[in-house]
Design a protein around this motif. Structure first.
Motif, PDB file in Angstrom:
ATOM      1  N   ALA A 125       0.647  -1.168  -0.137  1.00  0.00           N
ATOM      2  CA  ALA A 125       0.019   0.094   0.173  1.00  0.00           C
ATOM      3  C   ALA A 125       0.719   1.201   0.185  1.00  0.00           C
ATOM      4  O   ALA A 125       0.618   2.152  -0.795  1.00  0.00           O
ATOM      5  N   THR A 126       1.938   1.105   0.874  1.00  0.00           N
ATOM      6  CA  THR A 126       2.747   2.651   1.105  1.00  0.00           C
ATOM      7  C   THR A 126       3.726   2.611  -0.109  1.00  0.00           C
ATOM      8  O   THR A 126       4.173   3.846  -0.372  1.00  0.00           O
ATOM      9  N   ASN A 150      -6.954   0.446  -6.584  1.00  0.00           N
ATOM     10  CA  ASN A 150      -5.785   1.264  -5.777  1.00  0.00           C
ATOM     11  C   ASN A 150      -4.937   2.000  -6.784  1.00  0.00           C
ATOM     12  O   ASN A 150      -4.939   3.248  -6.742  1.00  0.00           O
ATOM     13  N   PHE A 183      -1.893  11.807  -0.165  1.00  0.00           N
ATOM     14  CA  PHE A 183      -2.176  10.291  -0.206  1.00  0.00           C
ATOM     15  C   PHE A 183      -1.685   9.599   1.183  1.00  0.00           C
ATOM     16  O   PHE A 183      -2.045   8.519   1.141  1.00  0.00           O
ATOM     17  N   THR A 206      -4.449   7.480   3.040  1.00  0.00           N
ATOM     18  CA  THR A 206      -4.725   6.382   2.439  1.00  0.00           C
ATOM     19  C   THR A 206      -3.722   5.259   2.478  1.00  0.00           C
ATOM     20  O   THR A 206      -4.277   4.076   3.046  1.00  0.00           O
ATOM     21  N   ALA A 207      -2.507   5.723   2.337  1.00  0.00           N
ATOM     22  CA  ALA A 207      -1.436   4.658   2.534  1.00  0.00           C
ATOM     23  C   ALA A 207      -1.395   4.088   4.057  1.00  0.00           C
ATOM     24  O   ALA A 207      -1.214   2.916   4.380  1.00  0.00           O
ATOM     25  N   PHE A 220      -4.464   1.851   4.883  1.00  0.00           N
ATOM     26  CA  PHE A 220      -4.194   0.611   4.331  1.00  0.00           C
ATOM     27  C   PHE A 220      -3.390  -0.078   5.231  1.00  0.00           C
ATOM     28  O   PHE A 220      -3.491  -1.326   5.673  1.00  0.00           O
ATOM     29  N   THR A 229     -14.992   1.088  -0.376  1.00  0.00           N
ATOM     30  CA  THR A 229     -13.895   1.629  -1.446  1.00  0.00           C
ATOM     31  C   THR A 229     -15.010   2.381  -2.650  1.00  0.00           C
ATOM     32  O   THR A 229     -14.578   3.272  -3.001  1.00  0.00           O
ATOM     33  N   GLY A 250      -8.638   4.191   2.127  1.00  0.00           N
ATOM     34  CA  GLY A 250      -7.355   3.242   2.594  1.00  0.00           C
ATOM     35  C   GLY A 250      -7.947   2.170   3.509  1.00  0.00           C
ATOM     36  O   GLY A 250      -7.714   1.129   3.216  1.00  0.00           O
ATOM     37  N   SER A 299      -7.763  -1.803   1.884  1.00  0.00           N
ATOM     38  CA  SER A 299      -7.168  -2.764   2.723  1.00  0.00           C
ATOM     39  C   SER A 299      -7.939  -4.067   3.115  1.00  0.00           C
ATOM     40  O   SER A 299      -7.466  -5.139   2.979  1.00  0.00           O
TER      41      SER A 299
END
Length: 487
Positions: free
Chosen positions: A163-164, A307, A333, A336-337, A340, A366, A395, A399
């Motif tokens: 995610a990141t 994503n 963002f 979000t990261a 997640f 989502t 996020g 996830s």
């Protein structure tokens, strides 16, 4: 998914005597080594985007040349992932991991020192090949090293890294290009991998468990005909998707996609016949018949497409429509990261009563978050805190649509199929990202061009159309999750 969380099978056991002299394979250090390399390889998918204008000016690159600089990594990465998984099984996960990391590091150095567009394209292809060797070993080594709840936590950390990587790539790319270290311009986005890669090589050589020979009768060949068919079909899928929008979708892109469907059908038929003869297919039909695997593949592809598309079109809107810098767009963002990653690490500790609803609920959240972002930005202006609330929801939802699906899919796999499963799921994840960027990016840019003169309002209109499409794909994922849950 299933109404109860499935138990996680034990990985292939490694005899205590297989520990190599001088190694320290404590599980936490193994996880740190493999996930750090995974993060570095994922970072490289996104970090170059920010440097593209500077690369074009410095190397006098043509539009096609610049596209290949950006896309070459992704193409070889996606094409060779399954092969990397099989090589890991055949030659040893530790050995292939170290070889892939070494190739990636050397190729990064060569990219940073390139003096022409042709050189940079060639070394980007080599970088992608290194990642294709490296990445499948990460899941396989997690399977070997961890069991039970420890494996679930490790897979949660793996999800957080996925995610990141996208957001961090854009942020770090913006920082490095803006800093113009030593007057090097774009080169630090590649050279930063070199010291990190050297440190990881030293760490991995010490902490990764030694390879053991496959049990008698389990050493499998590479299935070269299957490799050629799959590699060709994946190439014919990724190349037009990556280059099609910039080229205006000429006839050859559609012919490639049609040929991809034909070759993939031939691949499936060949693999089935090979398995029926007692051979060793590239992807075991037994793996695809594992309970819920087909649905899991669809849901993983869908959530990664959403994503990647979400991040890509919002980056285009923020920089082109709202006038954000690359650094500010990347930092936007962060919620979000972060969410997640947090959800990926903690979802197993949520109440047991809600576990069956996590996947369809995540996809539904989502869809709602995607629509909310489009509606909040529809007037072509920044709306403040509510936008970050929507990013937090996105996020969490993404996830929940990814981490439980991945964990439960691997829980259904036999230990002897771990390498095949790693390659398959890594390939699906990558192809989902490529598809998301290509399809939603083309939709955004096509809508933007149809509005005439680009501006904040026309960019917002294009974004709104994309969020409708993103929400529709997420809704399909929710339906798929509900069907699985009812079963």
């Amino acid at each position: 998914m299933t109404t109860t969380s499935p138990s996680v099978p034990s990985p292939v056991s490694t005899p205590a005597s297989s520990k190599a002299p001088g190694t320290d394979n404590r599980p936490g250090r193994v996880l740190a080594a493999v996930l750090a390399a995974q993060f570095m390889a994922l970072l490289d998918v996104f970090i170059v985007n920010v440097a593209a204008p500077t690369i074009r000016t410095d190397l006098h690159a043509s539009g096609a040349g610049l596209q290949l600089v950006i896309a070459g990594y992704t193409i070889t990465y996606a094409v060779l992932l399954i092969t990397g998984a099989r090589l890991g099984e055949r030659l040893g996960h530790r050995r292939v991991y170290l070889a892939g990391l070494a190739l990636f590091t050397v190729a990064s150095l060569a990219c940073g020192l390139s003096q022409s567009t042709g050189q940079l394209i060639a070394f980007r292809l080599a970088q992608g090949a290194g990642s294709a060797l490296l990445i499948p070993q990460v899941l396989s080594l997690i399977q070997r090293t961890f069991t039970g709840e420890a494996r679930v936590r490790a897979l949660g950390a793996y999800s957080a890294v996925l995610a990141t990587g996208a957001a961090a790539g854009q942020v770090l790319g913006g920082v490095l290009v803006s800093a113009d270290l030593f007057g090097a311009g774009w080169r630090p986005v590649f050279l930063v991998n070199v010291p990190v890669g050297v440190v990881l090589l030293a760490l991995a050589a010490r902490v990764l468990p030694a390879d053991s020979a496959p049990p008698a009768g389990r050493a499998r060949g590479l299935d070269l005909p299957g490799l050629v068919l799959l590699g060709a079909s994946v190439s014919l899928f990724t190349v037009p998707l990556v280059l099609g929008e910039q080229k205006g979708w000429p006839l050859w892109t559609w012919l490639c996609l049609a040929a991809c469907a034909v070759l993939f059908a031939l691949f499936c038929g060949y693999e089935s016949r090979l398995a029926g003869r007692g051979g060793a297919p590239l992807i075991s039909p037994r793996l695809l018949r594992a309970p819920g695997m087909g649905g899991a593949v669809f849901r993983l592809a869908a959530i990664m497409a959403v994503n990647a598309g979400f991040l890509f079109v919002l980056t285009l809107h923020m920089q082109g429509g709202l006038g954000y810098s690359a650094l500010r767009a990347g930092l936007t963002f962060a919620p979000t990261a972060v969410l997640f990653g947090v959800v990926g690490l903690t979802w197993r500790r949520w109440p047991r009563s809600v576990q069956p609803a996590l996947v369809p609920g995540g996809f539904a959240l989502t869809a709602v978050a995607s629509l909310a972002v489009g509606l909040l930005l529809r007037d072509g202006r920044d709306v403040g805190v509510w936008l970050y609330v929507a990013f937090v929801a996105a996020g969490i939802g993404m996830s929940l649509g990814f981490s439980p699906v991945l964990t439960r899919a691997l829980a259904t796999v036999r230990p002897e199929d771990a390498a095949d499963a790693s390659g398959l799921l890594a390939t699906v994840t990558q192809l989902g990202q490529v598809t998301g960027v290509s399809v939603f990016g083309a939709l955004f840019l096509g809508r933007l061009e149809s509005q005439g003169t680009p501006g904040a309002y026309s960019s917002a209109d294009a974004l709104l159309v994309c969020t409708y499409a993103l929400a529709a794909v997420a809704a399909l994922g929710a339906v798929s999750g509900l069907v699985r849950m009812r079963r």
